[in-house]
Design an enzyme around this catalytic site. Sequence first.
Site, PDB file in Angstrom:
ATOM      1  N   ARG A  83      57.692  26.825  49.261  1.00 41.63           N
ATOM      2  CA  ARG A  83      56.996  28.102  49.433  1.00 41.63           C
ATOM      3  C   ARG A  83      57.718  29.168  48.601  1.00 41.63           C
ATOM      4  NH1 ARG A  83      57.943  32.382  53.661  1.00 41.63           N
ATOM      5  NH2 ARG A  83      56.193  33.831  53.453  1.00 41.63           N
TER       6      ARG A  83
ATOM      7  N   HIS B  83      55.005  39.360  49.045  1.00 40.71           N
ATOM      8  CA  HIS B  83      56.265  39.341  49.805  1.00 40.71           C
ATOM      9  C   HIS B  83      56.988  40.649  49.453  1.00 40.71           C
ATOM     10  CE1 HIS B  83      59.227  36.413  51.880  1.00 40.71           C
ATOM     11  NE2 HIS B  83      59.828  37.595  51.866  1.00 40.71           N
TER      12      HIS B  83
ATOM     13  N   GLU C  95      55.066  38.670  56.572  1.00 35.45           N
ATOM     14  CA  GLU C  95      55.623  39.575  57.589  1.00 35.45           C
ATOM     15  C   GLU C  95      55.146  41.015  57.446  1.00 35.45           C
ATOM     16  OE1 GLU C  95      59.869  39.222  57.718  1.00 35.45           O
ATOM     17  OE2 GLU C  95      59.822  37.144  58.402  1.00 35.45           O
TER      18      GLU C  95
ATOM     19  N   ASN D  51      57.337  32.940  61.098  1.00 32.51           N
ATOM     20  CA  ASN D  51      58.758  33.063  60.750  1.00 32.51           C
ATOM     21  C   ASN D  51      59.511  33.408  62.017  1.00 32.51           C
ATOM     22  OD1 ASN D  51      57.925  32.761  58.127  1.00 32.51           O
ATOM     23  ND2 ASN D  51      58.557  34.791  57.425  1.00 32.51           N
TER      24      ASN D  51
ATOM     25  N   TYR E 224      63.507  33.942  63.516  1.00 33.71           N
ATOM     26  CA  TYR E 224      64.961  34.005  63.333  1.00 33.71           C
ATOM     27  C   TYR E 224      65.705  34.199  64.651  1.00 33.71           C
ATOM     28  CZ  TYR E 224      64.215  34.082  58.323  1.00 33.71           C
ATOM     29  OH  TYR E 224      63.855  33.716  57.048  1.00 33.71           O
TER      30      TYR E 224
ATOM     31  N   GLU F 260      59.324  30.181  57.703  1.00 33.47           N
ATOM     32  CA  GLU F 260      60.734  30.533  57.497  1.00 33.47           C
ATOM     33  C   GLU F 260      61.526  30.313  58.780  1.00 33.47           C
ATOM     34  OE1 GLU F 260      61.604  34.473  55.960  1.00 33.47           O
ATOM     35  OE2 GLU F 260      59.871  34.353  54.602  1.00 33.47           O
TER      36      GLU F 260
HETATM   37  C1  FCB Z   1      62.636  37.443  56.447  1.00 35.78           C
HETATM   38  C2  FCB Z   1      62.076  37.687  55.072  1.00 35.78           C
HETATM   39  C3  FCB Z   1      62.825  36.952  53.977  1.00 35.78           C
HETATM   40  C4  FCB Z   1      64.322  36.977  54.215  1.00 35.78           C
HETATM   41  C5  FCB Z   1      64.645  36.515  55.616  1.00 35.78           C
HETATM   42  C6  FCB Z   1      66.114  36.456  55.913  1.00 35.78           C
HETATM   43  O1  FCB Z   1      62.278  38.499  57.293  1.00 35.78           O
HETATM   44  O2  FCB Z   1      60.726  37.275  55.020  1.00 35.78           O
HETATM   45  O3  FCB Z   1      62.478  37.528  52.744  1.00 35.78           O
HETATM   46  O4  FCB Z   1      64.808  38.228  53.951  1.00 35.78           O
HETATM   47  O5  FCB Z   1      64.027  37.385  56.535  1.00 35.78           O
END
Ligand code: FCB
Length: 444
Positions: free
Chosen positions: A79, A123, A168, A289, A291, A352
């Site tokens: 991607r 992006h 995002e 995504n 995290y 992600e």
């Molecule tokens: C996400 C973004 C990506 C990168 C990661 C760590 O929010 O999409 O570009 O910065 O975080």
Amino acid sequence: MSARLPEFPAGFTFGVSTSAYQIEGATSEDGRRPSIWDTFTRTPGTVVDGSTGDVACDHYHRYAEDVELLAGLGVGAYRFSIAWPRVQPDGTGPANPDGLDFYDRLVDALLDRGIDPVATLFHWDLPQALEDRGGWLARDTAGRFADYASLVAGRLGDRVKLWITLNEPFVHMSFGYGLGVHAPGRQQLFDAFPVAHHQLLGHGLAVTALRALTTSPIGITNNYSPVRLQGSTDDDRAAGAAYDALHNRLFTDPILGRGYPEIPGTDPSIVHASDLDTIAAPIDALGVNYYNPTGVRAPTDPDSPLPFDLVPLDGYPTTSFGWPVDPDGLHELLTGLHREYGDNLPPIHITEGGCSYEDTIDADGRCDDPERVAYLDGHLRALHRAMADGVDVRGYYVWSLLDNFEWAEGFTKRFGLVHVDFDTQARTPKTSYAWYHDLISGQA
Ligand code: FCB
């Protein structure tokens, strides 16, 4: 970390993700014109180490070497994002053929190595010329985005295997236009709501434009963060609900046909009669995504401009970004999406997931990153559990292939499976690269 990971279903895609401004460099070559990130990074005090994406990982010139790294990893898909200011330098008018040529070469190099190209159209690198006309605060930008999408799909529509319209939009709205910590650096708090609506409108118009030019699946990528309430009063619960609506539902509800959740302080008059139908154009994929979860409680300051306080979460290990590591959050969010949207939920692609650590090259020239291996192992297990619980997930893409330009953090946060020396551009695969390779080949 222990035992082998459980088996994923045949056809499940293991991939990696990057984005244009974070890796390409070559910001003024072959007709590319400035994006908002070129402007923002030149504004003193915006990026912690004062760096820019002018060179980044020099991927524009080294893409063939990077495709070899992808092939060595054995990923099924890659991607990447397309830089709008390369393809349409001022955001309007005809395509810049040299800009499209770069992605044409990249896509063919990927296909030659048996890797599916997954393209994100936006992006965060809006052409500066469009920002000068209001950026995503201006309704017109939605139409410009659909035109740009058509230019890209006119060239690559026969070969890209999965299209992602926006990356995002919540983060772009809140960091870029709400708080001003990302480009374009506007600080409008809830007056940034038009940025949500116009991105969503651009997404819907682009879905329709893409359908005419490709038969590949089309989706959008949102960032999700489960809310962890840090308090138990009614006010805390109200704060949690407000944050959840903003972060997790503002973009997903209208895309999946539910209209907007209630967001305090927003002006509904910018939503025209047929906009919600446009935004709810059917999609084939939901990019997720993930995290970390977010700690939320009622504001302690009665004059706070926001209806919630965000508070650090105790009790979790953290990455070098300070982000809590919580694989269960991924399971929670996937099963939550499944419960909430039911049959309306398209197949999910985890576009992600990843972590930053202070990875260094040792005296033997190796880069050992056991924390990243543990992070990925834990999150893939959580994902597997969510799939066993009935959530339809088609792939997982590690952020990121390479250490790269991490927005306002510059080059201080390393997320790659491959270490990059930003002075020499030397690429050194980390332990996690070998681990991911073995995982993928063991699943085949
Ligand atoms: C996400 C973004 C990506 C990168 C990661 C760590 O929010 O999409 O570009 O910065 O975080």
